[in-house]
Design a protein around this motif. Sequence first.
Motif, PDB file in Angstrom:
ATOM      1  N   ASN A 130       1.369  -7.293  -7.841  1.00  0.00           N
ATOM      2  CA  ASN A 130       0.988  -8.687  -7.616  1.00  0.00           C
ATOM      3  C   ASN A 130       2.219  -9.545  -7.341  1.00  0.00           C
ATOM      4  O   ASN A 130       2.232 -10.363  -6.416  1.00  0.00           O
ATOM      5  CB  ASN A 130       0.245  -9.225  -8.845  1.00  0.00           C
ATOM      6  CG  ASN A 130      -1.058  -8.511  -9.092  1.00  0.00           C
ATOM      7  OD1 ASN A 130      -2.038  -8.749  -8.423  1.00  0.00           O
ATOM      8  ND2 ASN A 130      -1.068  -7.612 -10.079  1.00  0.00           N
ATOM      9  N   LEU A 131       3.247  -9.353  -8.141  1.00  0.00           N
ATOM     10  CA  LEU A 131       4.495 -10.090  -7.961  1.00  0.00           C
ATOM     11  C   LEU A 131       5.217  -9.643  -6.699  1.00  0.00           C
ATOM     12  O   LEU A 131       5.705 -10.467  -5.912  1.00  0.00           O
ATOM     13  CB  LEU A 131       5.387  -9.881  -9.189  1.00  0.00           C
ATOM     14  CG  LEU A 131       6.801 -10.480  -9.136  1.00  0.00           C
ATOM     15  CD1 LEU A 131       6.749 -11.985  -8.901  1.00  0.00           C
ATOM     16  CD2 LEU A 131       7.548 -10.163 -10.435  1.00  0.00           C
ATOM     17  N   ILE A 132       5.273  -8.325  -6.470  1.00  0.00           N
ATOM     18  CA  ILE A 132       5.980  -7.791  -5.302  1.00  0.00           C
ATOM     19  C   ILE A 132       5.324  -8.275  -4.008  1.00  0.00           C
ATOM     20  O   ILE A 132       6.007  -8.737  -3.082  1.00  0.00           O
ATOM     21  CB  ILE A 132       6.003  -6.254  -5.352  1.00  0.00           C
ATOM     22  CG1 ILE A 132       6.889  -5.776  -6.504  1.00  0.00           C
ATOM     23  CG2 ILE A 132       6.491  -5.672  -4.024  1.00  0.00           C
ATOM     24  CD1 ILE A 132       6.782  -4.284  -6.784  1.00  0.00           C
ATOM     25  N   GLY A 133       3.994  -8.166  -3.921  1.00  0.00           N
ATOM     26  CA  GLY A 133       3.296  -8.592  -2.705  1.00  0.00           C
ATOM     27  C   GLY A 133       3.476 -10.067  -2.431  1.00  0.00           C
ATOM     28  O   GLY A 133       3.722 -10.475  -1.278  1.00  0.00           O
ATOM     29  N   CYS A 134       3.378 -10.881  -3.468  1.00  0.00           N
ATOM     30  CA  CYS A 134       3.544 -12.323  -3.305  1.00  0.00           C
ATOM     31  C   CYS A 134       4.960 -12.661  -2.854  1.00  0.00           C
ATOM     32  O   CYS A 134       5.157 -13.440  -1.914  1.00  0.00           O
ATOM     33  CB  CYS A 134       3.225 -13.018  -4.624  1.00  0.00           C
ATOM     34  SG  CYS A 134       3.396 -14.815  -4.578  1.00  0.00           S
ATOM     35  N   ALA A 135       5.964 -12.067  -3.518  1.00  0.00           N
ATOM     36  CA  ALA A 135       7.356 -12.350  -3.177  1.00  0.00           C
ATOM     37  C   ALA A 135       7.684 -11.893  -1.755  1.00  0.00           C
ATOM     38  O   ALA A 135       8.409 -12.589  -1.018  1.00  0.00           O
ATOM     39  CB  ALA A 135       8.283 -11.662  -4.180  1.00  0.00           C
ATOM     40  N   LEU A 136       7.151 -10.735  -1.347  1.00  0.00           N
ATOM     41  CA  LEU A 136       7.401 -10.240   0.009  1.00  0.00           C
ATOM     42  C   LEU A 136       6.868 -11.204   1.063  1.00  0.00           C
ATOM     43  O   LEU A 136       7.545 -11.506   2.049  1.00  0.00           O
ATOM     44  CB  LEU A 136       6.761  -8.863   0.187  1.00  0.00           C
ATOM     45  CG  LEU A 136       7.515  -7.656  -0.364  1.00  0.00           C
ATOM     46  CD1 LEU A 136       6.681  -6.388  -0.203  1.00  0.00           C
ATOM     47  CD2 LEU A 136       8.860  -7.494   0.334  1.00  0.00           C
ATOM     48  N   ILE A 153       0.842  -1.208   0.000  1.00  0.00           N
ATOM     49  CA  ILE A 153       0.000   0.000   0.000  1.00  0.00           C
ATOM     50  C   ILE A 153       0.871   1.249   0.000  1.00  0.00           C
ATOM     51  O   ILE A 153       0.616   2.213  -0.740  1.00  0.00           O
ATOM     52  CB  ILE A 153      -0.943  -0.005   1.214  1.00  0.00           C
ATOM     53  CG1 ILE A 153      -1.978  -1.130   1.074  1.00  0.00           C
ATOM     54  CG2 ILE A 153      -1.653   1.345   1.351  1.00  0.00           C
ATOM     55  CD1 ILE A 153      -2.840  -1.326   2.307  1.00  0.00           C
ATOM     56  N   GLY A 154       1.955   1.232   0.813  1.00  0.00           N
ATOM     57  CA  GLY A 154       2.877   2.366   0.846  1.00  0.00           C
ATOM     58  C   GLY A 154       3.570   2.567  -0.492  1.00  0.00           C
ATOM     59  O   GLY A 154       3.686   3.702  -0.983  1.00  0.00           O
ATOM     60  N   MET A 155       4.030   1.478  -1.120  1.00  0.00           N
ATOM     61  CA  MET A 155       4.715   1.578  -2.405  1.00  0.00           C
ATOM     62  C   MET A 155       3.801   2.122  -3.489  1.00  0.00           C
ATOM     63  O   MET A 155       4.238   2.864  -4.373  1.00  0.00           O
ATOM     64  CB  MET A 155       5.271   0.210  -2.817  1.00  0.00           C
ATOM     65  CG  MET A 155       6.547  -0.185  -2.086  1.00  0.00           C
ATOM     66  SD  MET A 155       7.273  -1.712  -2.748  1.00  0.00           S
ATOM     67  CE  MET A 155       6.231  -2.924  -1.966  1.00  0.00           C
ATOM     68  N   TYR A 156       2.529   1.742  -3.441  1.00  0.00           N
ATOM     69  CA  TYR A 156       1.592   2.216  -4.459  1.00  0.00           C
ATOM     70  C   TYR A 156       1.505   3.737  -4.458  1.00  0.00           C
ATOM     71  O   TYR A 156       1.398   4.369  -5.521  1.00  0.00           O
ATOM     72  CB  TYR A 156       0.207   1.610  -4.235  1.00  0.00           C
ATOM     73  CG  TYR A 156      -0.836   2.188  -5.161  1.00  0.00           C
ATOM     74  CD1 TYR A 156      -0.863   1.849  -6.511  1.00  0.00           C
ATOM     75  CD2 TYR A 156      -1.769   3.120  -4.705  1.00  0.00           C
ATOM     76  CE1 TYR A 156      -1.796   2.399  -7.377  1.00  0.00           C
ATOM     77  CE2 TYR A 156      -2.704   3.679  -5.561  1.00  0.00           C
ATOM     78  CZ  TYR A 156      -2.713   3.312  -6.890  1.00  0.00           C
ATOM     79  OH  TYR A 156      -3.632   3.870  -7.743  1.00  0.00           O
TER      80      TYR A 156
END
Length: 571
Positions: free
Chosen positions: A542-548, A528-531
């Motif tokens: 989608n990729l960033i959230g999953c990988a995190l 949410i912060g990155m957005y």
Amino acid sequence: MSVIDYIVLVGTLLSIALYGMWRTRSSGGLNTYLKGDDTIRWGTIGLSVMATQASAITFLSTPGKAYDDGMGFVQNYFGMPFAIIFICIFFIPIYRRLNVYTSYEYLGQRFDTKTRILGAALFLVQRGLAAGITIYAPAIVVSSLLGWNLDLTIVLVGALVIVYTVSGGTKAVSITQRYQMGVIMLGMFIAFGMIIANLPEEVSFGTALSVAGAMDKLEVVNFSFDINERYTFWSGLLGGLFLSLSYFGTDQSQVQRYLAGNSASASRFGLLFNAVVKVPMQFFILFVGVMVFVFYLFVEPPVFFNQATLEAVAETEHADALLSLESEYKEVVERRSHAVRELAQAFQSNAVGSEELEARKALAVGLEQESLQIRERVKALIKGAGEDFEAKDSDYVFITFIVNYLPQGLIGLLVAVIFAAAMSSTASELNALGSTTMVDFYSKLKRTEHDDDHYVRVSRILTAAWGLLAVTFALYANLVENLIEAVNILGSIFYGGILGIFLVAFFIKSVRGTAVFTAAIVSQLAVIGMYFVLEISYLWYNLIGCALVMGLSFLLQHSLFRENRKEEGRV
């Protein structure tokens, strides 16, 4: 609209809803209400899955998106077929073996109650907001263009969906979606045929394609590695893959559709049907928008497609400036139309040399750029006229063509297409929201056991409550982006984290509930912060959230929560 159009519109929507209610007048027990019965075959599942995703936003916004930007948006779906194959291999067997009502039940069995509730809560927040947008989207566009009362339109559409969804549950949703999808595709093919039929007689379909290509509207694939570009092959393949994995694999509005099948094979075939059909369908809908663009190269388009907003601005102190811009735009598009006709004639006859052809193409493209600049100045004027004026009009492009150029009867059918899509998608969302609240919250947290009839009643009450919340949200919603982008952005912010939880559950057996729960909370806040800080394509979240979630949960489990491994159970 004419009386005939209203008869077609009302008759189409009511007949589908009433048929669904009649077919499910005996809903059976809880299992039938939440999952349907053995009469739901793979074909119905496939159409139901497609109808859930293909909301009114798809048929309003996608053609407008193509009108503005061409075919590139289809890249969003390049990762979807691979995601569906993955789901058929790994997700469906587990859901079927555990015989779950919701996907979040699996998280409770694999991890713990708090992780199950977190996954369900993230779904409820994201899908609850999306349900309001799904109702609001067609209502704001259609009511604005046709002069209907917006609040009344929202309430009537919402009430109709709530009634048949509450009465028949999953089976009613699946059955009605089958016919809604039929109406939708019939309407789109008719609209496409009418666009081609309304082109000038001297312009063949092949020439129209050549003109669209010359105006740079047919570029489908962009192989750029620039992550700031919104639609590229790579963002669609990778970001779209993770978006589709989360949406089809963990979102209860979709999981509930294919768990309604009578077997794992029916679920797989229903999903694979979408893997084969979805990308061509999106391509076709975008292509319809491109053909609308070509049509308006020969016929003068509005300087701004939301006529209600334009008329409202004309009543302000900006009226003279708007009138001046409209006059300037009219002169430019007349010159553009003449240039495009000469370009089309060159394509049609092949009688000019390559240099002459390039000169005609350059003239047409240059005049198109001039018209776009004037449109941007009009949008800036509208934006400056007041906060209540929406300065984006891409969602009004397709329906403006429908209302102005389709004959009586077909206008009613195409408006029915828009509302049928809204109803089908909203019904799935309400059905999933009600069942998730009942299964993952009410039945889990309530200590007293009850019979099936009690839980069916509770499911109906919760579904109706979510419907009322969605309608309330729609009544107070304000759009800030192209509608289809708004829904995809909302999904991308939440879906990556939810998918990460499920992938940890499937593939990282050493991780326990506390570690993945903590990782999911931290990762969701980070996304949410990155957005709000970064300017990258939303698909990458989608990729960033999953990988995190996956990386952080593994690190936490083997550092801070190492001692918890012996205390927390494993499924």
